[in-house]
Design an enzyme around this catalytic site. Structure first.
Site, PDB file in Angstrom:
ATOM      1  N   GLU A  25       0.791  -1.228   0.000  1.00 35.36           N
ATOM      2  CA  GLU A  25       0.000   0.000   0.000  1.00 35.36           C
ATOM      3  C   GLU A  25       0.829   1.286   0.000  1.00 35.36           C
ATOM      4  OE1 GLU A  25      -3.074   0.294  -0.504  1.00 35.36           O
ATOM      5  OE2 GLU A  25      -3.812  -1.743  -0.236  1.00 35.36           O
ATOM      6  N   SER A  52     -34.465 -20.717 -29.291  1.00 38.11           N
ATOM      7  CA  SER A  52     -35.443 -20.085 -30.180  1.00 38.11           C
ATOM      8  C   SER A  52     -36.084 -18.841 -29.613  1.00 38.11           C
ATOM      9  CB  SER A  52     -36.541 -21.093 -30.541  1.00 38.11           C
ATOM     10  OG  SER A  52     -36.073 -21.984 -31.525  1.00 38.11           O
TER      11      SER A  52
END
Length: 749
Positions: free
Chosen positions: A101, A381
């Site tokens: 960090e 479909s």
């Protein structure tokens, strides 16, 4: 005689000196003026900075989620945290946090010009592992600024830097690091690294391994992405990055580094405690709420203290969850591995009213896989109205009586395409082609309108898929996309982006509305003609098992099949995906069923489950609602059983619409032009049972009135591509879908 110079050389020297002086003044001005302006701006911004309050560094702000009626149903970010003191920080964790960090944490004064410059250069090169903010600045941002809409401004950055410097003056480095360790969000409703150690590993904070400390240090940057329970691959990459930074910083030896990297990321993890019932029921929905808040407002729902008004209908959500998950559900699921997902959308606003993304989840962590959004499986479909018939009506002004010849057909590469029954029925109206889910008429309709127009049409409906010559019978999508797209047919042609949040109230009392404005995706006439045909799909076609007595609704079935080259891997005899989407003037509801393991086939006897879920759910939703029908637009004319755009009734495509006006859709069928092809080897969508067995709360629907309710399934798309091994899907049991990449053609419905 000496020439008179009149003092010219001295003048040139004075001019040169003057130029140098002016240049220096200009350069100093260019440096000083921005510094003066910058300093003045900085102090102007920081004069309004909030007072440094240490209690803010210790606290977290939870967010409340409200349902569509304004009742709170969940608190997100509620405190679940155990804290440590500065002298309790494990040295290994301290080194891990600083390495990943803020490498210069011990040296800077709250802001770090060297870090900022380094981050800028690294970002320019595209290989940054750290940002420009120090750990102290991250803590200030978490505590003060993440809840303001105008946070991402120069003013906020100035105040953040000022408070960071002030904090460094008043607190030691270990005290600042302690605030950070205690405060950060660690996923799964856990705050603080000590709480995470106990929740994830069941250990005291000081007893973790190097790899476990590295994992904890890496999580806060993106807690949900690095959750070791649900995102193991990402969590391991992040953990290993932390270990690599520690090794480069000489905080660990090469031997320790290699041993830690080799440790499985889930080593030592213990099962998480059960969530509350409501949290489980709404988990998939809440996951989408969090994503939407982040996307549209850049806010963190876990730390920003928001009041989030959602679109969820809790009754509808709970019923759908129980329908899919309860042991005593009226739906006869074959086993716990069988999956289902569903999305319910309000057709007039795009609001998602309910969503369930799976069954019998084994994940005990929050925000697990949401198949209703994240699963892009073959919708079979159900793509026919989206890719073929909708665009043909919209751009070619076809009516439901437009004739298509169902006959032998091949793709451009010579691959033959079949219907579900391996037979051809000759001249069929568009209505009959859709009711009987014939593949070849759909492919012809797509070809006539053109791939570009088909692509434009589906893009207006939220699908970003490419369009290929087979897309009319095989396309990928989720139930969220499917329900939202069909909602446009239901509401007269307006597409609304699916939304989960209606309003956000911030801590300062300001409000922000979140709504989908809606955009016209098609003409009202197009939406009506498609809907009129899809009514017949449920009343007498492949969707008869979705019938709810007296309910006026429209819908479409969708089934995919396996390609020939996939068959050796398939377990069982059946299809990989079965979907159903249906709608009324109020709701659009889409369901997907199948197995996570693609090659686990859905057997014939279980291929009606998607419609069972739909029928049962719609029965519940409409138990106290008025049943309404769609109003025919002024520019649509009905001739017999067919509907057309008024200004385009007449000769089209070589057929005279009026010549069919006295016939019903069932009689709009020419004699077959060929006999059936050889019996296909794989079944597609199951033929509707003329006496379906609905749930105990739903009377059985009437039997179908024609033989056109036989579906067929033509294909599958093995890898999620739109032009994969799927030649369509069939809604009938004897249909076959072999995939156009396998050299044979399946049928679909």
């Amino acid at each position: 005689m000496r020439r008179e110079t009149n003092g010219q050389p001295p003048k040139r020297k004075r001019s040169k000196g003057k130029a140098i002086l002016i240049t220096c003044i200009v350069l100093l001005s260019l440096i000083c003026i921005p510094l003066i302006i910058g300093s003045a701006t900085f102090f102007y911004y920081v004069k309004d900075a909030p007072k440094l309050d240490f209690t803010k560094l210790e606290d977290t702000r939870s967010s409340t989620l409200l349902d569509s009626k304004g009742a709170v149903f969940l608190t997100v970010g509620e405190k679940n945290r155990e804290t440590i003191q500065p002298n309790e920080i494990p040295p290994t964790l301290k080194n891990a946090v600083i390495s990943i960090e803020d490498k210069r944490f011990e040296k800077h004064v709250g802001v770090d010009p060297i870090r900022i410059a380094g981050a800028a250069i690294s970002n320019f090169k595209g290989n940054s592992t750290q940002g420009g903010s120090t750990l102290t600045q991250q803590l200030i941002k978490l505590s003060y600024y993440s809840h303001k809409k105008e946070d991402q401004t120069l003013k906020r950055k100035a105040q953040e830097a000022w408070l960071s410097v002030e904090l460094e003056k008043k607190k030691s480095k270990d005290e600042i690091l302690t605030y950070y360790i205690n405060r950060v969000y660690m996923s799964n409703g856990v705050y603080g690294m000590k709480t995470a150690a106990e929740t994830y590993y069941g250990k005291d904070f000081k007893d973790l391994s190097l790899a476990q400390y590295a994992l904890l240090a890496g999580i806060p940057q993106a807690p949900n992405n690095y959750d070791p329970y649900t995102n193991k691959d990402n969590a391991k990459k992040r953990r290993d990055l932390v270990l690599n930074e520690m090794y480069k910083d000489k905080k660990i030896s090469e031997k320790d580094y290699k041993a830690a990297v080799a440790e499985p990321v889930d080593a030592g993890l213990i099962p998480l405690k059960e969530d509350s019932t409501m949290q489980v029921v709404t988990d998939n929905y809440v996951k989408e709420v969090i994503k939407e808040v982040q996307k549209k407002t850049k806010k963190n729902i876990y730390t920003d203290g928001l009041e989030v008004h959602t679109n969820i209908d809790l009754e509808a959500q709970t019923y759908l969850y129980n329908l899919m998950n309860n042991e005593n559900s009226s739906i006869n699921f074959p086993d716990d591995e069988f999956q289902a997902a569903g999305t319910l959308v309000d057709v007039k606003s795009g609001s998602v009213k309910a969503q369930v993304g799976g069954r019998k989840s084994k994940e005990k962590s929050q925000l697990g896989l949401n198949r209703a959004v994240e699963n892009e499986r073959d919708i079979g479909s159900t793509s026919k109205p989206l890719v073929a018939y909708g665009p043909a009506i919209e751009d070619l002004s076809y009516g439901s009586g437009e004739i298509f010849v169902d006959e032998p057909y091949k793709y451009a590469d010579g691959t033959s395409v079949y219907n579900y029954d391996r037979a051809y029925r000759g001249g069929l109206t568009m209505r009959e082609s859709l009711v009987d889910s014939r593949n070849i008429p759909a492919l012809k309709a797509q070809k006539e309108v053109g791939d570009d127009k088909a692509k434009e049409f589906i893009h207006k409906l939220g699908f970003k898929n490419d369009v290929y010559e087979s897309t009319a019978i095989s396309m990928q999508g989720s139930t969220e996309k499917l329900a939202s797209a069909y909602a446009a047919f239901a509401n007269g042609g307006v597409y609304y982006e699916p939304t989960y949040v209606s309003k956000i109230v911030y801590e300062d009392g300001t409000e922000e509305k979140i709504e989908s404005k809606g955009s016209r995706a098609m003409k009202e006439s197009t939406a009506y003609i498609v809907t009129d045909m899809l009514k017949d799909v449920i009343s007498r076609g492949t969707g008869v098992n979705a019938q709810v007595p007296q309910l006026i609704q429209a819908g479409k079935t969708g089934t995919s099949n396996y390609s020939d080259d996939a068959l050796p891997n398939v377990i069982g005899d059946g299809s990989p995906d079965i979907s159903f989407v249906g709608y009324t003037p109020k709701y659009s509801f889409a369901v997907w069923t199948g197995y996570d393991k693609y090659y686990n086939a859905i057997p014939i006897q279980d291929q009606q489950i998607a419609m069972d879920i739909y029928r049962n759910y719609m029965t519940f939703l409409y138990q106290n609602l008025e049943i309404t029908d769609w109003k025919q637009p002024d520019d649509v004319v009905r001739i017999g059983n067919q509907v057309y755009v008024k200004d385009h009734v007449g000769n089209q495509g070589g057929q005279t619409y009026n010549s069919y006006s006295s016939q019903t859709s069932q009689s709009n069928v020419a004699p077959p032009v060929s006999s059936a092809a050889p019996e296909p080897s794989k079944s597609s969508e199951a033929k509707p049972d003329p006496t379906p067995t609905p749930s105990s709360s739903t009377p059985p629907p009437p039997p179908p009135t024609s033989s056109s309710d036989n579906g067929g399934n033509n294909g599958d798309n093995d890898n999620g591509g739109d032009n994969g091994g799927n030649n369509g899907d069939g809604d009938k049991p004897d249909g076959n879908n072999d995939g156009n990449d396998a050299g044979s053609t399946p049928s679909s419905k």
